[in-house]
Design an enzyme around this catalytic site. Structure first.
Site, PDB file in Angstrom:
ATOM      1  CG  ASP A 291      -0.222  -0.300   2.505  1.00 16.25           C
ATOM      2  OD1 ASP A 291       0.960   0.079   2.623  1.00 16.25           O
ATOM      3  OD2 ASP A 291      -0.833  -0.906   3.407  1.00 16.25           O
TER       4      ASP A 291
ATOM      5  CG  ASP B 293       1.101   3.772   4.450  1.00 13.16           C
ATOM      6  OD1 ASP B 293      -0.131   3.612   4.414  1.00 13.16           O
ATOM      7  OD2 ASP B 293       1.909   2.838   4.644  1.00 13.16           O
TER       8      ASP B 293
ATOM      9  CG  ASP C   9       8.079   0.921  12.580  1.00 14.11           C
ATOM     10  OD1 ASP C   9       8.491   1.581  11.606  1.00 14.11           O
ATOM     11  OD2 ASP C   9       7.221   0.020  12.463  1.00 14.11           O
TER      12      ASP C   9
END
Ligand code: ATP
Ligand code: MG
Length: 465
Positions: A78, A80, A159
């Site tokens: 996907d 983002d 992260d």
């Protein structure tokens, strides 16, 4: 693709993870001709969103898996986007926009089936001034994280270094704030900041470390791996609905088998599947472990060849031996018939599993169907085989029977072979197969009692005599 990893990255990589101070660093900027990302590899809808945000004076970048996977020449799952527009400002620009999330407030822009996720740059969450927009629990877990910030701060809140790469359509450059380009090149999954603090803020990051390492065939850096076993228990505090979503990403990513093996090694499998771990052995030889390997390998293969996969099938297979062993125990202890004990065991096992992974009802219903059909596939005489063949879940139940045959050999294997032949046989051969079966089962049966009215003894007769 990475022909200019400057001294910036080397300088960063020579420091230990927790000694890095990213706010003092300028990004490494890879201009258009120094990376392999091309607009034709990016979803048109994502490009539309980037251009519209830029046109209205906002900064906007593709970030996360989209950039990471394109730099690795893989197809992103996907796209983002990160921007300095607030969610409300994003909504004003797109009619097809929905704001979602409490923990992270996000804008979802809907284009038919494709959703482009737009997140506002996140800032630091610890200062007093920001207390009302971010909050942590007593053990350091972030409950809300809606403090907005600059792109530099946003990069530090992400992260892993490989996920903190930004690609803009204003200059087509890739910006690297955390040494992610070098880590991508070296195949290293490295948390940004102090690993223990980052895991305590969000324990799911431990699962993500394993997922990216297995999926991208990378190594988790020593510092990033070190605290995992000691902190794995924190996953017990994660809502079961979020863990269910994560479990699908882990096991249905195309590298499910490797991910499971790595999760086991890091003690991360147990918090998600405590029931299965009761059946784990040193040499990975239990039936449960054999089944896990078979079903995950087959899931990986199906994904690779573009076939559909169904989470219910995966969970039905994973939990099959725990359910049958439980059924035998119940039947032995209570004297219930195996069938009734199996029904009780199915409920028990599903109830226990959904405590850690909130498997939605539509899937648990399907898991029960696939399990129950295992009991029915053995009963083929009369018209039953034709009826079973018509059932919508027949194919799943048969595929599963074949896997059981692989684990157990014996009766499940023979039964799977029979059904394989029966399915591909013509009508006449099918009839012959059933006649043979009826004959065989007729021979085995005790002689039938004569039909007709049975004479009932008068219950009073004896008494009176
Ligand atoms: P993929 O979509 O291929 O699974 P991804 O890296 O894009 O991988 P997403 O879950 O789509 O993962 O998240 C997008 C980005 O958001 C990540 O790359 C990362 O920068 C950031 N992110 C996601 N989850 C977290 C988290 N728990 N903590 C910090 N940052 C996160
Ligand atoms: Mg993503």
């Amino acid at each position: 693709m990475f022909n200019r990893v400057t001294s910036f990255c080397r300088k960063v990589l020579n420091l230990k993870d927790n000694e890095r101070n990213f706010s003092e660093l300028v990004p490494l900027v890879l201009p258009r001709d120094e990376h392999g990302i091309s607009r034709k590899d990016i979803s048109e809808n994502a490009l539309k969103v980037l251009y519209r945000l830029n046109k209205n004076g906002y900064k906007a970048y593709l970030v996360g898996g989209g950039v990471r996977d394109l730099l690795l020449d893989k197809e992103p799952k996907d796209f983002d986007i990160a921007t300095n527009a607030t969610p409300e400002e994003v909504r004003k620009l797109f009619r097809n926009c929905r704001l979602i999330g409490r923990r992270f407030r996000l804008a979802h822009i809907l284009f038919g089936r494709e959703i482009i996720e737009v997140a506002t740059f996140r800032g630091h969450h610890q200062s007093d001034a920001e207390k009302n927009t971010s909050s942590t629990s007593s053990d350091g877990m972030l409950l809300r994280d809606n403090v907005y910030g600059s792109i530099e701060e946003d990069a530090q809140r992400r992260d892993f270094t490989i996920n903190a790469l930004y690609y803009g359509v204003d200059d087509f450059a890739v910006r690297d704030y955390a040494g992610g380009v070098a880590d991508l090149k070296d195949g290293i999954v490295r948390l940004i900041g102090d690993p223990e603090t980052r895991y305590r803020e969000d324990p799911v990051r431990m699962l993500r470390a394993a997922r990216f390492a297995a999926k991208l065939d990378m190594t988790i850096s020593k510092e990033t791996e070190a605290p995992i076993q000691h902190l794995a228990h924190l996953l017990k505090d994660i809502p079961a609905a979020r863990l269910f979503e994560e479990s699908l990403k882990l096991l249905q990513s195309g590298q499910g088998l490797n991910t499971y093996l790595l999760l086991r090694e890091l003690d991360l499998f147990e918090p998600m599947f405590p029931l299965l771990c009761e059946h784990f052995t040193e040499d990975m030889s239990s039936k449960t472990e054999q089944m896990l390997e078979i079903v995950l390998r087959s899931t990986d293969k199906r994904i690779e060849s573009g076939q559909r996969i169904n989470p219910a099938f995966l969970f039905a297979a994973m939990l099959w031996y725990p359910v049958t062993i439980r059924a035998e125990e119940i039947s032995f202890e209570s004297g219930l018939s195996y069938y009734d004990a199996f029904m009780v065991a199915s409920n028990d096992i599903i109830d226990e599993q959904v405590k850690t992974l909130a498997i939605p009802r539509r899937f648990t219903a399907m898991i029960r169907d696939i399990w129950l059909l295992q009991l029915r596939l053995g009963r083929r005489t009369g018209n039953r085989a034709f009826k079973l063949l018509e059932l919508p879940k027949f194919r799943a139940a048969f595929d599963f029977l074949e896997m059981r045959g692989e684990v157990e050999g014996g009766q499940p294997e023979e039964l799977a072979n029979w059904w394989r032949v029966f399915q591909s046989a013509g009508n006449d051969s099918r009839k012959t197969m059933l006649q043979d079966l009826n004959k065989a089962s007729g021979n085995k049966k005790k002689p039938r009692r004569r039909r007709g009215p049975t004479r009932r003894r008068n219950p009073q007769a004896n008494k009176e005599a």
